[in-house]
Design a protein around this motif. Structure first.
Motif, PDB file in Angstrom:
ATOM      1  N   ASP A 182     -57.767 -54.426   4.649  1.00 39.27           N
ATOM      2  CA  ASP A 182     -57.204 -54.166   3.680  1.00 39.27           C
ATOM      3  C   ASP A 182     -56.073 -52.964   3.603  1.00 39.27           C
ATOM      4  N   ALA A 183     -55.074 -53.115   4.163  1.00 36.05           N
ATOM      5  CA  ALA A 183     -54.160 -52.306   4.438  1.00 36.05           C
ATOM      6  C   ALA A 183     -53.487 -51.559   3.260  1.00 36.05           C
ATOM      7  N   TRP A 184     -53.208 -50.218   3.338  1.00 37.86           N
ATOM      8  CA  TRP A 184     -52.518 -49.382   2.265  1.00 37.86           C
ATOM      9  C   TRP A 184     -51.562 -48.390   2.995  1.00 37.86           C
ATOM     10  N   VAL A 185     -50.413 -48.773   2.675  1.00 35.27           N
ATOM     11  CA  VAL A 185     -49.511 -47.418   3.265  1.00 35.27           C
ATOM     12  C   VAL A 185     -48.387 -46.951   2.009  1.00 35.27           C
ATOM     13  N   VAL A 186     -47.947 -45.549   2.862  1.00 35.64           N
ATOM     14  CA  VAL A 186     -47.017 -44.766   1.860  1.00 35.64           C
ATOM     15  C   VAL A 186     -45.717 -44.927   2.562  1.00 35.64           C
ATOM     16  N   VAL A 187     -44.793 -45.250   2.002  1.00 38.39           N
ATOM     17  CA  VAL A 187     -43.314 -45.380   2.488  1.00 38.39           C
ATOM     18  C   VAL A 187     -42.542 -44.375   1.733  1.00 38.39           C
ATOM     19  N   LEU A 188     -41.682 -43.726   2.544  1.00 36.21           N
ATOM     20  CA  LEU A 188     -40.826 -42.594   2.226  1.00 36.21           C
ATOM     21  C   LEU A 188     -39.580 -42.671   2.902  1.00 36.21           C
ATOM     22  N   GLU A 189     -38.469 -42.700   2.144  1.00 37.36           N
ATOM     23  CA  GLU A 189     -37.140 -42.374   2.733  1.00 37.36           C
ATOM     24  C   GLU A 189     -36.985 -41.410   3.569  1.00 37.36           C
ATOM     25  N   ALA A 190     -36.465 -41.644   4.781  1.00 37.64           N
ATOM     26  CA  ALA A 190     -36.538 -40.562   5.849  1.00 37.64           C
ATOM     27  C   ALA A 190     -35.943 -39.096   5.105  1.00 37.64           C
ATOM     28  N   GLY A 191     -35.060 -39.319   4.295  1.00 38.25           N
ATOM     29  CA  GLY A 191     -34.416 -37.956   3.675  1.00 38.25           C
ATOM     30  C   GLY A 191     -35.606 -37.164   2.881  1.00 38.25           C
ATOM     31  N   ARG A 192     -36.234 -37.851   2.259  1.00 38.95           N
ATOM     32  CA  ARG A 192     -37.317 -37.470   1.417  1.00 38.95           C
ATOM     33  C   ARG A 192     -38.622 -36.901   2.284  1.00 38.95           C
ATOM     34  N   VAL A 193     -38.852 -37.306   3.373  1.00 36.25           N
ATOM     35  CA  VAL A 193     -39.582 -36.531   4.376  1.00 36.25           C
ATOM     36  C   VAL A 193     -39.215 -35.258   4.842  1.00 36.25           C
ATOM     37  N   ALA A 194     -37.851 -35.139   4.912  1.00 32.09           N
ATOM     38  CA  ALA A 194     -37.138 -33.870   5.324  1.00 32.09           C
ATOM     39  C   ALA A 194     -37.486 -32.937   3.987  1.00 32.09           C
ATOM     40  N   GLU A 195     -37.125 -33.450   2.968  1.00 28.74           N
ATOM     41  CA  GLU A 195     -36.995 -32.363   1.718  1.00 28.74           C
ATOM     42  C   GLU A 195     -38.504 -32.173   1.487  1.00 28.74           C
ATOM     43  N   LEU A 196     -39.597 -32.932   1.902  1.00 26.37           N
ATOM     44  CA  LEU A 196     -41.061 -32.268   1.576  1.00 26.37           C
ATOM     45  C   LEU A 196     -41.455 -31.542   2.740  1.00 26.37           C
ATOM     46  N   VAL A 197     -40.713 -31.467   3.814  1.00 29.31           N
ATOM     47  CA  VAL A 197     -41.322 -30.577   4.991  1.00 29.31           C
ATOM     48  C   VAL A 197     -40.377 -29.335   4.601  1.00 29.31           C
ATOM     49  N   ALA A 198     -39.241 -29.396   4.188  1.00 35.74           N
ATOM     50  CA  ALA A 198     -38.402 -28.065   3.604  1.00 35.74           C
ATOM     51  C   ALA A 198     -39.094 -27.374   2.510  1.00 35.74           C
ATOM     52  N   ALA A 199     -39.729 -28.147   1.624  1.00 37.84           N
ATOM     53  CA  ALA A 199     -40.263 -27.571   0.409  1.00 37.84           C
ATOM     54  C   ALA A 199     -41.625 -26.835   0.679  1.00 37.84           C
ATOM     55  N   CYS A 200     -42.386 -27.341   1.650  1.00 37.57           N
ATOM     56  CA  CYS A 200     -43.786 -26.786   1.814  1.00 37.57           C
ATOM     57  C   CYS A 200     -43.758 -25.372   2.226  1.00 37.57           C
ATOM     58  N   PRO A 201     -44.367 -24.341   1.377  1.00 33.65           N
ATOM     59  CA  PRO A 201     -44.383 -23.017   1.550  1.00 33.65           C
ATOM     60  C   PRO A 201     -45.331 -22.596   2.697  1.00 33.65           C
ATOM     61  N   TYR A 202     -46.033 -23.456   3.271  1.00 31.88           N
ATOM     62  CA  TYR A 202     -47.103 -23.107   4.345  1.00 31.88           C
ATOM     63  C   TYR A 202     -46.448 -23.243   5.560  1.00 31.88           C
ATOM     64  N   PRO A 203     -47.089 -22.361   6.634  1.00 31.81           N
ATOM     65  CA  PRO A 203     -46.564 -22.450   7.897  1.00 31.81           C
ATOM     66  C   PRO A 203     -47.168 -23.591   8.705  1.00 31.81           C
ATOM     67  N   ALA A 204     -46.120 -24.272   9.580  1.00 27.35           N
ATOM     68  CA  ALA A 204     -46.546 -25.358  10.513  1.00 27.35           C
ATOM     69  C   ALA A 204     -47.633 -25.037  11.546  1.00 27.35           C
ATOM     70  N   ASP A 205     -47.311 -23.721  11.951  1.00 28.70           N
ATOM     71  CA  ASP A 205     -48.287 -23.196  13.036  1.00 28.70           C
ATOM     72  C   ASP A 205     -48.894 -21.894  12.521  1.00 28.70           C
ATOM     73  N   ASP A 206     -50.186 -21.955  12.461  1.00 33.93           N
ATOM     74  CA  ASP A 206     -50.942 -20.465  12.101  1.00 33.93           C
ATOM     75  C   ASP A 206     -52.133 -20.410  12.780  1.00 33.93           C
ATOM     76  N   LYS A 207     -52.629 -19.312  13.327  1.00 37.33           N
ATOM     77  CA  LYS A 207     -53.938 -19.429  13.874  1.00 37.33           C
ATOM     78  C   LYS A 207     -55.185 -19.383  12.924  1.00 37.33           C
ATOM     79  N   ALA A 208     -55.105 -19.002  11.738  1.00 36.24           N
ATOM     80  CA  ALA A 208     -56.040 -18.911  10.738  1.00 36.24           C
ATOM     81  C   ALA A 208     -56.168 -20.130   9.854  1.00 36.24           C
ATOM     82  N   THR A 209     -55.123 -20.893   9.449  1.00 35.61           N
ATOM     83  CA  THR A 209     -55.226 -21.925   8.729  1.00 35.61           C
ATOM     84  C   THR A 209     -54.396 -23.177   9.337  1.00 35.61           C
ATOM     85  N   HIS A 210     -54.530 -24.440   8.823  1.00 32.13           N
ATOM     86  CA  HIS A 210     -53.844 -25.733   9.004  1.00 32.13           C
ATOM     87  C   HIS A 210     -53.280 -26.052   7.632  1.00 32.13           C
TER      88      HIS A 210
END
Length: 181
Positions: A70-98
């Motif tokens: 029973d498959a379930w997927v989320v589909v986003l336009e490529a531009g929206r993925v870029a917007e979400l990455v840019a809007a994320c206020p947290y670091p991509a790499d951090d030793k204390a958190t993910h």
């Protein structure tokens, strides 16, 4: 023609095992000739003349037919993925958190998850839009974090999928290289 990112929920964990080559082959047979996979956690980039909702329906049918679940997927336009990455206020790499981003195509379910997380003392999260919620987990303790335990409940699990920010950066980069014709 649009470029899309497709995020499969719950594969290669919990008994649903799909090889990425088989996934790519099934999607190509379903009409997505340039479908490409990233990592082994069900991340796909592709182009299509279909809109996002039709890409979602077609992918889910393809997965049900090819792999029998029973498959379930989320589909986003490529531009929206870029917007979400840019809007994320947290670091991509951090030793204390993910940093994680939970995605959903059901805004109501994500609203409930957002409220449940906001009620947790000391939990850090930020809503990035109707389909995405960024959150932090302690390094080495993601599955034991209170928010992770809430998001694993059946109410949320069936309508959400989560990726770490590093994965979304890779998906963004791969999707941006697709050249719609």
């Amino acid at each position: 023609m649009g470029s899309y990112a497709v995020f499969l929920r719950g594969i290669n964990v919990g008994g649903i095992n799909i090889k990425m080559a088989a996934l790519r082959d099934a999607l190509q047979a379903a009409g997505f000739q340039d479908a490409g996979t990233l990592l082994a956690s069900g991340n796909v980039v592709l182009t299509s003349t279909l809109g996002a909702a039709a890409v979602k329906r077609t992918c889910e049918k393809c997965l049900r037919d090819a792999f029998g679940y029973d498959a379930w997927v989320v589909v986003l336009e490529a531009g929206r993925v870029a917007e979400l990455v840019a809007a994320c206020p947290y670091p991509a790499d951090d030793k204390a958190t993910h940093t994680y981003i939970t995605l959903s195509s059901d805004q109501g379910v994500l609203d409930e998850l957002d409220a449940a997380g906001a009620a947790l003392e000391g939990h850090q999260q930020k809503r990035l839009g109707p389909e995405a919620l960024a959150w932090l987990a302690p390094a080495g303790g993601t599955l034991d974090s209170p928010f992770s335990k809430i998001s694993a409940k059946a109410r949320f699990k069936a309508a959400t999928t989560t990726r770490n920010l590093r994965t979304l950066v890779k998906v963004r980069d791969a999707a941006s290289r697709l050249q719609p014709s």
